[in-house]
Design an enzyme around this catalytic site. Structure first.
Site, PDB file in Angstrom:
ATOM      1  CB  ILE A 129      -0.964   0.010   1.208  1.00 30.48           C
ATOM      2  CG1 ILE A 129      -1.706  -1.326   1.326  1.00 30.48           C
ATOM      3  CG2 ILE A 129      -1.972   1.154   1.074  1.00 30.48           C
ATOM      4  CD1 ILE A 129      -2.576  -1.456   2.569  1.00 30.48           C
ATOM      5  N   PRO A 130       1.559   1.514  -1.141  1.00 27.75           N
ATOM      6  CG  PRO A 130       2.310   1.617  -3.345  1.00 27.75           C
ATOM      7  CD  PRO A 130       1.548   0.778  -2.389  1.00 27.75           C
ATOM      8  CG  HIS A 131       0.916   5.416   2.453  1.00 26.13           C
ATOM      9  ND1 HIS A 131       1.323   4.127   2.687  1.00 26.13           N
ATOM     10  CD2 HIS A 131       1.312   6.123   3.526  1.00 26.13           C
ATOM     11  CE1 HIS A 131       1.933   4.063   3.859  1.00 26.13           C
ATOM     12  NE2 HIS A 131       1.936   5.268   4.387  1.00 26.13           N
ATOM     13  N   GLY A 132       1.343   8.471   0.198  1.00 30.04           N
ATOM     14  CA  GLY A 132       2.030   9.723   0.488  1.00 30.04           C
ATOM     15  C   GLY A 132       1.061  10.883   0.444  1.00 30.04           C
TER      16      GLY A 132
END
Length: 154
Positions: free
Chosen positions: A64-67
């Site tokens: 779950i890549p996030h930013g």
């Protein structure tokens, strides 16, 4: 927060072909840029900075890549199923084949964390991952992820 509020039918890649983690993040950033109007490089750098803090590979083949991005005006999700699993430095050491990108406005605060928790909960429901992996196309993946996910009442 229902996934239907984060994910739109055009934000699903049913068969993304990548060789590794960095390329996967670049592809996700490019797709997100097309749908949000933001700069792909800025999105990619934001994701890369987050990965430097620790992998967003949460186990069971999921990442779950996030930013957070200053120019984004709403929470944004994009899901990709990979053609073949890749090493993502996941906490369980297993390769990843399902990625759920989550981008949030810089001032999202708790909403960002609630959305992350919701994504993780949905992907860990019994049978969901098997159905995502078995889905034939983007519409089927979208349907699996958003079923029982009515928008919040106004």
């Amino acid at each position: 927060m229902p996934l239907v509020e984060l994910l739109s039918p055009d934000a699903v890649a049913p068969s993304l072909r990548v060789q590794g983690k960095k390329q996967a993040l670049q592809e996700l950033a490019g797709q997100a840029a097309k749908l949000t109007g933001l700069d792909a490089h800025e999105i990619f750098e934001t994701l890369l900075q987050r990965e430097r803090l620790g992998s967003t590979g949460v186990g069971e083949g999921i990442a779950i890549p996030h930013g957070k991005l200053a120019k984004l005006d709403r929470l944004f999700g994009f899901v990709a199923r990979l053609e073949k699993p890749i090493d993502f430095d996941a906490i369980d050491g297993m390769p990843v084949d399902v990625l759920f990108l989550l981008l949030a406005p810089e001032g999202a605060g708790a909403d960002h964390l609630k959305a992350l928790a919701r994504v993780a909960r949905v992907l860990r429901q019994p049978g969901i991952l098997d159905r995502v992996r078995a889905a034939h196309d983007a519409d089927a993946i979208y349907a699996v992820l958003t079923e029982n996910s009515a928008p919040a009442a106004a």
